[in-house]
Scaffold this motif. Structure first.
Motif, mmCIF file in Angstrom:
data_model
loop_
_atom_site.group_PDB
_atom_site.id
_atom_site.type_symbol
_atom_site.label_atom_id
_atom_site.label_comp_id
_atom_site.label_asym_id
_atom_site.label_seq_id
_atom_site.Cartn_x
_atom_site.Cartn_y
_atom_site.Cartn_z
ATOM 1 N N GLU A 74 -47.213 74.942 24.444
ATOM 2 C CA GLU A 74 -46.843 75.497 23.149
ATOM 3 C C GLU A 74 -45.345 75.374 22.883
ATOM 4 O O GLU A 74 -44.905 75.394 21.735
ATOM 5 N N LEU A 75 -44.566 75.200 23.945
ATOM 6 C CA LEU A 75 -43.121 75.037 23.779
ATOM 7 C C LEU A 75 -42.786 73.725 23.085
ATOM 8 O O LEU A 75 -41.782 73.629 22.373
ATOM 9 N N LYS A 86 -32.576 71.296 12.875
ATOM 10 C CA LYS A 86 -31.351 71.456 13.668
ATOM 11 C C LYS A 86 -30.088 71.016 12.935
ATOM 12 O O LYS A 86 -28.993 71.493 13.270
ATOM 13 N N ASP A 87 -30.232 70.138 11.945
ATOM 14 C CA ASP A 87 -29.055 69.702 11.194
ATOM 15 C C ASP A 87 -28.720 70.631 10.033
ATOM 16 O O ASP A 87 -27.716 70.431 9.347
ATOM 17 N N GLU A 88 -29.567 71.655 9.810
ATOM 18 C CA GLU A 88 -29.362 72.552 8.672
ATOM 19 C C GLU A 88 -28.969 73.959 9.082
ATOM 20 O O GLU A 88 -28.616 74.784 8.232
ATOM 21 N N VAL A 89 -29.056 74.258 10.375
ATOM 22 C CA VAL A 89 -28.727 75.606 10.843
ATOM 23 C C VAL A 89 -27.784 75.527 12.037
ATOM 24 O O VAL A 89 -27.646 74.482 12.678
ATOM 25 N N ASP A 90 -27.159 76.659 12.316
ATOM 26 C CA ASP A 90 -26.240 76.738 13.457
ATOM 27 C C ASP A 90 -26.883 77.391 14.673
ATOM 28 O O ASP A 90 -26.386 77.229 15.793
ATOM 29 N N GLY A 91 -27.955 78.132 14.431
ATOM 30 C CA GLY A 91 -28.584 78.821 15.547
ATOM 31 C C GLY A 91 -29.969 79.326 15.204
ATOM 32 O O GLY A 91 -30.389 79.315 14.042
ATOM 33 N N ILE A 92 -30.677 79.774 16.247
ATOM 34 C CA ILE A 92 -32.025 80.318 16.107
ATOM 35 C C ILE A 92 -32.004 81.760 16.617
ATOM 36 O O ILE A 92 -31.506 82.043 17.712
ATOM 37 N N VAL A 93 -32.567 82.654 15.822
ATOM 38 C CA VAL A 93 -32.618 84.084 16.161
ATOM 39 C C VAL A 93 -34.019 84.440 16.649
ATOM 40 O O VAL A 93 -35.016 84.012 16.061
ATOM 41 N N THR A 94 -34.087 85.232 17.712
ATOM 42 C CA THR A 94 -35.375 85.730 18.197
ATOM 43 C C THR A 94 -35.289 87.239 18.411
ATOM 44 O O THR A 94 -34.199 87.808 18.509
ATOM 45 N N GLY A 95 -36.451 87.859 18.514
ATOM 46 C CA GLY A 95 -36.521 89.292 18.747
ATOM 47 C C GLY A 95 -36.689 89.644 20.208
ATOM 48 O O GLY A 95 -37.163 90.742 20.533
ATOM 49 N N ALA A 96 -36.305 88.752 21.107
ATOM 50 C CA ALA A 96 -36.457 89.002 22.543
ATOM 51 C C ALA A 96 -35.699 90.258 22.953
ATOM 52 O O ALA A 96 -34.554 90.466 22.542
ATOM 53 N N ILE A 97 -36.353 91.077 23.777
ATOM 54 C CA ILE A 97 -35.735 92.314 24.260
ATOM 55 C C ILE A 97 -35.544 92.278 25.769
ATOM 56 O O ILE A 97 -34.468 92.578 26.282
ATOM 57 N N ALA A 98 -36.599 91.917 26.485
ATOM 58 C CA ALA A 98 -36.516 91.955 27.949
ATOM 59 C C ALA A 98 -37.290 90.842 28.638
ATOM 60 O O ALA A 98 -37.252 90.741 29.856
ATOM 61 N N SER A 99 -38.000 90.004 27.855
ATOM 62 C CA SER A 99 -38.804 88.947 28.461
ATOM 63 C C SER A 99 -37.942 87.736 28.808
ATOM 64 O O SER A 99 -37.592 86.931 27.944
ATOM 65 N N LYS A 100 -37.600 87.634 30.078
ATOM 66 C CA LYS A 100 -36.784 86.510 30.529
ATOM 67 C C LYS A 100 -37.550 85.202 30.371
ATOM 68 O O LYS A 100 -36.959 84.155 30.086
ATOM 69 N N TYR A 101 -38.869 85.253 30.553
ATOM 70 C CA TYR A 101 -39.707 84.057 30.385
ATOM 71 C C TYR A 101 -39.493 83.448 28.992
ATOM 72 O O TYR A 101 -39.236 82.249 28.855
ATOM 73 N N GLN A 102 -39.600 84.281 27.971
ATOM 74 C CA GLN A 102 -39.451 83.788 26.605
ATOM 75 C C GLN A 102 -38.014 83.371 26.307
ATOM 76 O O GLN A 102 -37.772 82.296 25.750
ATOM 77 N N LYS A 103 -37.079 84.234 26.662
ATOM 78 C CA LYS A 103 -35.683 83.959 26.321
ATOM 79 C C LYS A 103 -35.172 82.688 26.993
ATOM 80 O O LYS A 103 -34.485 81.865 26.352
ATOM 81 N N ASP A 104 -35.473 82.501 28.265
ATOM 82 C CA ASP A 104 -34.997 81.310 28.972
ATOM 83 C C ASP A 104 -35.505 80.037 28.316
ATOM 84 O O ASP A 104 -34.763 79.053 28.201
ATOM 85 N N ARG A 105 -36.747 80.053 27.874
ATOM 86 C CA ARG A 105 -37.327 78.843 27.279
ATOM 87 C C ARG A 105 -36.763 78.561 25.894
ATOM 88 O O ARG A 105 -36.502 77.411 25.548
ATOM 89 N N ILE A 106 -36.548 79.586 25.124
ATOM 90 C CA ILE A 106 -35.944 79.383 23.807
ATOM 91 C C ILE A 106 -34.483 78.986 23.946
ATOM 92 O O ILE A 106 -33.991 78.111 23.214
ATOM 93 N N ASP A 107 -33.789 79.594 24.884
ATOM 94 C CA ASP A 107 -32.405 79.193 25.156
ATOM 95 C C ASP A 107 -32.322 77.702 25.474
ATOM 96 O O ASP A 107 -31.427 76.991 24.988
ATOM 97 N N SER A 108 -33.259 77.227 26.290
ATOM 98 C CA SER A 108 -33.265 75.826 26.701
ATOM 99 C C SER A 108 -33.535 74.893 25.527
ATOM 100 O O SER A 108 -32.867 73.861 25.368
ATOM 101 N N ILE A 109 -34.502 75.267 24.687
ATOM 102 C CA ILE A 109 -34.816 74.445 23.513
ATOM 103 C C ILE A 109 -33.617 74.379 22.578
ATOM 104 O O ILE A 109 -33.266 73.309 22.060
ATOM 105 N N CYS A 110 -32.959 75.516 22.364
ATOM 106 C CA CYS A 110 -31.790 75.544 21.476
ATOM 107 C C CYS A 110 -30.641 74.725 22.056
ATOM 108 O O CYS A 110 -29.954 73.994 21.326
ATOM 109 N N GLN A 111 -30.441 74.830 23.350
ATOM 110 C CA GLN A 111 -29.367 74.067 23.991
ATOM 111 C C GLN A 111 -29.602 72.567 23.813
ATOM 112 O O GLN A 111 -28.674 71.815 23.487
#
Length: 225
Positions: A74-75, A86-111
């Protein structure tokens, strides 16, 4: 900054969007992933289709995509959507609070896309989360429950001050995360400060198996506030 926001229809993603808006950032796109499976590791399932109404209420363009909801696969679907803007925005916002699984994967995609990954709720306590939601006047209903202490009576319930008091007591007794970060429950936002209109539910159903359940909205529309 110009931002895309990954929204599920629930409290966390819309609060994250609201806080970034309050800081003066422009919300250019909403991104909604619609998993076909109820056990998606990454994406909220119950009533995710109502992000269409939320986008209309916000008057912000919505990019949505169905995903099979299979772990890791799904990633790739999320990566495709983020790459398209990606050429129209500077960043992606998520509602992550404590799920390292989700945050790490979104961080990687954004990077990989050369974008900032922004999680304004990261590390926020459950109590602080609900304080922010109530201070902002968010109207929230429970769309699923899957934890000891949360029975069928919570499905479709609006979380007002009295319900929150009960929820705090139950979280202390049964030791579940007050912010539902462990999947104990999911929510649907029917109104918030940035909505030009609010969501009115006219047809719904409850599914309950004796342990867990979902509150499904079958028909809803927008009304002037």
């Amino acid at each position: 900054m110009k931002l895309g926001v990954l929204v599920s229809g629930g409290k966390d993603s819309l609060l994250a969007m609201y806080l970034m808006h309050q800081k003066g950032h422009k919300i250019k796109y909403l991104i909604s992933m619609l998993p076909k499976r109820s056990d998606s590791y990454m994406f909220h399932h119950p009533n995710a289709h109502l992000t269409t109404l939320q986008a209309d209420a916000l008057e912000i363009p919505l990019i949505s995509m169905e995903t099979e909801g299979k772990k890791e696969d799904e990633l790739e679907d999320l990566k495709e959507v983020i790459s398209s803007i990606k050429d129209e925005v500077d960043g992606i916002v998520t509602g992550a609070i404590a799920s390292k699984y989700q945050k790490d994967r979104i961080d990687s995609i954004c990077q990989d896309a050369g974008l900032l990954s922004l999680a304004p709720l990261w590390g926020m306590s459950g109590r602080k989360l609900w304080e922010e939601l109530q201070k902002g006047g968010f109207q929230i209903v429970v769309s699923s429950v899957a934890a000891d202490g949360l029975d069928a009576s919570w499905l479709g319930k609006k979380i007002d001050q009295n319900a929150l008091k009960d929820l705090i007591k139950l979280s202390e007794k049964y030791r579940f995360h007050l912010g539902f970060e462990g999947g104990e429950a999911e929510t649907l936002v029917v109104d918030m400060p940035l909505f030009k209109k609010c969501i009115r539910i006219i047809k719904d159903r409850i599914e309950w198996d004796g342990v867990r359940g979902v509150y499904m909205v079958e028909e809803a529309y927008l009304v002037v506030k």
